[in-house]
Structure formats: C-alpha cells, structure tokens
Design an enzyme around this catalytic site. Structure first.
Site, mmCIF file in Angstrom:
data_model
loop_
_atom_site.group_PDB
_atom_site.id
_atom_site.type_symbol
_atom_site.label_atom_id
_atom_site.label_comp_id
_atom_site.label_asym_id
_atom_site.label_seq_id
_atom_site.Cartn_x
_atom_site.Cartn_y
_atom_site.Cartn_z
ATOM 1 N N GLY A 31 28.789 10.992 4.371
ATOM 2 C CA GLY A 31 27.496 9.986 4.978
ATOM 3 C C GLY A 31 26.673 8.769 4.034
ATOM 4 O O GLY A 31 27.647 9.074 2.702
ATOM 5 N N HIS A 37 33.001 2.969 1.104
ATOM 6 C CA HIS A 37 33.852 3.947 1.924
ATOM 7 C C HIS A 37 33.486 2.404 2.944
ATOM 8 O O HIS A 37 34.927 2.930 3.716
ATOM 9 C CB HIS A 37 32.111 4.335 2.376
ATOM 10 C CG HIS A 37 31.226 5.426 1.737
ATOM 11 N ND1 HIS A 37 30.243 5.433 1.849
ATOM 12 C CD2 HIS A 37 32.146 6.868 1.775
ATOM 13 C CE1 HIS A 37 30.143 6.977 0.434
ATOM 14 N NE2 HIS A 37 31.194 7.062 1.268
ATOM 15 N N GLY A 149 38.703 7.743 -2.020
ATOM 16 C CA GLY A 149 38.431 7.642 -3.340
ATOM 17 C C GLY A 149 38.730 7.477 -3.807
ATOM 18 O O GLY A 149 38.838 8.846 -4.772
ATOM 19 N N ASP A 152 36.517 9.126 -6.896
ATOM 20 C CA ASP A 152 36.526 11.180 -7.096
ATOM 21 C C ASP A 152 37.963 10.978 -7.479
ATOM 22 O O ASP A 152 38.866 11.907 -7.040
ATOM 23 C CB ASP A 152 36.174 11.606 -6.069
ATOM 24 C CG ASP A 152 34.200 11.568 -5.623
ATOM 25 O OD1 ASP A 152 33.731 11.696 -6.383
ATOM 26 O OD2 ASP A 152 34.269 10.266 -4.558
ATOM 27 N N GLN A 155 39.084 15.477 -6.936
ATOM 28 C CA GLN A 155 39.093 15.219 -5.698
ATOM 29 C C GLN A 155 39.762 14.756 -4.714
ATOM 30 O O GLN A 155 41.134 15.529 -4.448
ATOM 31 C CB GLN A 155 37.930 14.738 -4.946
ATOM 32 C CG GLN A 155 37.833 14.862 -3.275
ATOM 33 C CD GLN A 155 36.437 14.582 -3.029
ATOM 34 O OE1 GLN A 155 35.522 15.492 -2.664
ATOM 35 N NE2 GLN A 155 36.276 13.720 -2.413
ATOM 36 N N MET A 186 30.505 2.571 -7.850
ATOM 37 C CA MET A 186 29.600 2.560 -6.729
ATOM 38 C C MET A 186 29.745 4.458 -5.898
ATOM 39 O O MET A 186 30.850 4.654 -5.872
ATOM 40 C CB MET A 186 29.908 1.840 -5.487
ATOM 41 C CG MET A 186 29.426 0.934 -5.216
ATOM 42 S SD MET A 186 30.079 -0.444 -3.879
ATOM 43 C CE MET A 186 29.626 -1.509 -4.448
ATOM 44 N N SER A 187 28.288 4.916 -5.506
ATOM 45 C CA SER A 187 28.238 6.167 -5.374
ATOM 46 C C SER A 187 27.320 6.001 -4.388
ATOM 47 O O SER A 187 25.669 5.785 -4.783
ATOM 48 C CB SER A 187 28.228 7.192 -6.628
ATOM 49 O OG SER A 187 28.236 8.389 -6.417
ATOM 50 N N SER A 188 27.601 7.683 -3.486
ATOM 51 C CA SER A 188 25.764 7.957 -2.363
ATOM 52 C C SER A 188 25.154 8.177 -3.932
ATOM 53 O O SER A 188 23.884 8.569 -2.969
ATOM 54 C CB SER A 188 26.121 8.694 -1.750
ATOM 55 O OG SER A 188 27.181 8.255 -0.861
ATOM 56 N N ARG A 189 25.298 9.019 -4.451
ATOM 57 C CA ARG A 189 24.269 9.871 -5.527
ATOM 58 C C ARG A 189 23.645 7.794 -6.180
ATOM 59 O O ARG A 189 22.831 8.730 -7.313
ATOM 60 C CB ARG A 189 24.776 10.465 -6.706
ATOM 61 C CG ARG A 189 24.728 11.561 -5.396
ATOM 62 C CD ARG A 189 25.713 13.268 -6.344
ATOM 63 N NE ARG A 189 25.452 13.869 -5.603
ATOM 64 C CZ ARG A 189 26.303 15.416 -5.105
ATOM 65 N NH1 ARG A 189 27.889 14.271 -5.524
ATOM 66 N NH2 ARG A 189 25.779 15.693 -4.761
HETATM 67 O O1 PAF Z 1 34.222 12.681 -0.933
HETATM 68 C C1 PAF Z 1 33.200 13.156 -0.414
HETATM 69 O O2 PAF Z 1 32.559 12.982 0.064
HETATM 70 C C2 PAF Z 1 33.073 14.341 -0.240
HETATM 71 O O3 PAF Z 1 33.517 15.547 -0.840
HETATM 72 C C3 PAF Z 1 34.440 14.915 1.083
HETATM 73 C C4 PAF Z 1 35.345 14.407 0.862
HETATM 74 C C5 PAF Z 1 34.174 14.481 2.648
HETATM 75 C C6 PAF Z 1 34.542 16.376 1.852
HETATM 76 O O4 PAF Z 1 33.257 16.856 2.193
#
Ligand code: PAF
Length: 283
Positions: A31, A37, A149, A152, A155, A186-189
């Site tokens: 979110g 996103h 993305g 990350d 990830q 860009m990042s939610s944080r």
């Molecule tokens: O990148 C993220 O927002 C989270 O790490 C993910 C992939 C939704 C897993 O919770």
C-alpha cells in the site's frame, strides 16, 4: 474494482476467469501507492486479461525495531488510484486472514542463499518474511505473471530464485525504477525523509552511477570504487549501510569478468533508510 478481504472470496472470483482461459497478472504491495506501483499495474494490464493487486503490510518481514506500526496506511487513496488505473481486483486481507495460526508458528519459506547479504545483513529475517508472504499470495492468487519493481533489486532476485527453486508456475517480471524528477527512486518510505535532508539524498543514485560509469570505462578495482562511494556518502552526513558491486543473479561480490553486474547501495538518513541500484549495460 472489486475488493476482497477473504481468500475464499478472491479465489471464487478468479476461478471464473481461469475457466474462461483469461490470464491473471498480479502486483503485490504493502500500500501507500505511488506512481512506481501504478506503473507495475499498468505493466500487468498490458500483458494480462485480469489484474489483481494486493495490499498487506506484512508484519513477518519487519524487524522488532522497524516501522511496522508507523508504516503509512492509505487505503482510501490507494483504492482511488487502483480504480483510476483499471485494476480489476484488490485483495486486502487482515492479519488473521493471512496468518490464522499466528506469526510465531507460521510455516516459512527460506531461500538460503542471497538473503544474508546486502539488505539481509542489516535486516535479519526480512527476506524470510517476504518469501513466505509472497509464496502465500502466489498460492492465493495463482497468477500467470507477477510484477516486481527493480528498485527492490534484492527482493526481485530472491523471489526469482524462490520461484525457480520451488517450481512455481508463475512468470516473474521486473519493472524499471520509477524516479522523482531529481532522480530519487520512488518508495513508500520516502515520506519519512525530512525537508532538510531531501535535497541531499540523491547523492545515493549519483555515487552508484559514478561506480557504474567507472566500471564501464574499464576500472577493475571494485573494492576501491566501493570505498570511494562510501566516503562520499559519509561526507554528506549519511550513515552507509552498504555499497556493493554484485553479481546480478547471485548477489555475491562480483568478479571482474562477470557478464552481469549490479551496483547496489543503502544508506540511513536521520529518518529513513534508502536503497537504490543500477545494473551495468552489457557491452
Ligand atoms: O515490496 C513490497 O511491497 C513487499 O515486500 C511485498 C513484495 C508486497 C511483500 O510483502
């Protein structure tokens, strides 16, 4: 856009599409959606009949001293943005739906390589939380394609490896880093960054680009490049987590003749931890 809070509700709806032979693209998120996103949603729409997004702030991937409780939860504006992008389904479960037996006894998915380096070194358990929730989400949605993305990068690499190792029938697709006009990824944080430090944080991207162009120009002393970059970040007042020149697939330190190299960095500002990366262009 239909919103589902339960696994069974979402599955019932998706099975109808599957029977009709429609493909399902999936974008998992936590979110607080930004344009990065939305570009993932757009990408999923280009190559699939149906697009599912999930929003779940996954406690399992946050360390004890991390920001799970203050992570921005912006459900209403997220829904508006997803609707405007033409997302078909939103899966918005609560903790009980995702972890009915509690977090402590939850079965885990472990990806033993690639998770104790880079971000994994300073965030122990983080990637186990990510692989566990993503594999659960894959089982729930059963997408043909899932989009992550490149921002990350670790990830993405870990999820690719997990999907390969566990023979998951899903295509993992990457999407380019979305940046602010000054280059900040860009990042939610990013909402944690204070106005005072905001103009300076683009230095992270700059040092990674500098390393990439020096390697492309023939520089082979990787550890000197890493040290110089760390010094620049330190001089700007940031605490360096890591700056590493890595093999793009294994995330281990790159060898000079590695065909695919990614330069990754993470630093702490006073209020945020920022990451960025750049992959070298193949000659
Ligand atoms: O990148 C993220 O927002 C989270 O790490 C993910 C992939 C939704 C897993 O919770």
């Amino acid at each position: 856009m239909q919103v589902f809070h339960t696994i069974s509700g979402l599955r019932d709806s998706l099975s109808g599409h599957r029977i009709q032979g429609q493909t399902i693209g999936f974008v998992p998120t936590m979110g607080n959606l930004h344009d990065g996103h939305l570009a993932l949603i757009n990408q999923a729409k280009q190559s699939n009949d149906i697009v599912v997004c999930s929003i779940f702030v996954n406690a399992l991937q946050f360390g004890l001293n991390e920001d799970w409780d203050k992570y921005p939860r912006t459900y209403d504006s997220d829904c508006e943005k997803l609707r405007s992008m033409g997302c078909d389904y939103l899966f918005f479960p609560d903790d009980k739906e995702m972890y009915p037996n509690g977090l402590d006894t939850q079965s885990r998915v472990i990806c033993p390589t690639m998770t104790d380096v880079l971000c994994g070194a300073s965030r122990p358990g983080h990637f186990e939380g990510v692989t566990t929730v993503v594999s659960k989400l894959f089982n729930i949605v059963q997408p043909d394609e899932a989009i992550f993305g490149i921002k990350d990068y670790q990830q993405l690499a870990v999820i690719r490896r997990m999907a390969e190792d566990l023979c998951m029938p899903v295509k993992i697709t990457s999407a380019p880093i979305h940046r602010e006009t000054d280059g900040l990824a860009m990042s939610s944080r990013n909402s944690y960054i204070t106005p005072e430090e905001r103009p300076k944080v683009t230095v992270l991207k700059q040092v990674l680009e500098q390393i990439a162009s020096q390697i492309e120009a023939g520089e082979q002393d990787f550890s000197a490049l890493e040290s110089e970059a760390k010094a620049v970040l330190g001089n700007q007042g940031f605490k360096v987590d890591y700056v590493t020149i890595s093999n793009s697939k294994t995330l281990q330190p790159a060898a000079i003749d590695d065909p695919d190299i990614t330069v990754l960095g993470a630093m702490f500002t006073e209020s945020a931890r920022l990451i960025d990366n750049i992959s070298l262009k193949k000659k």
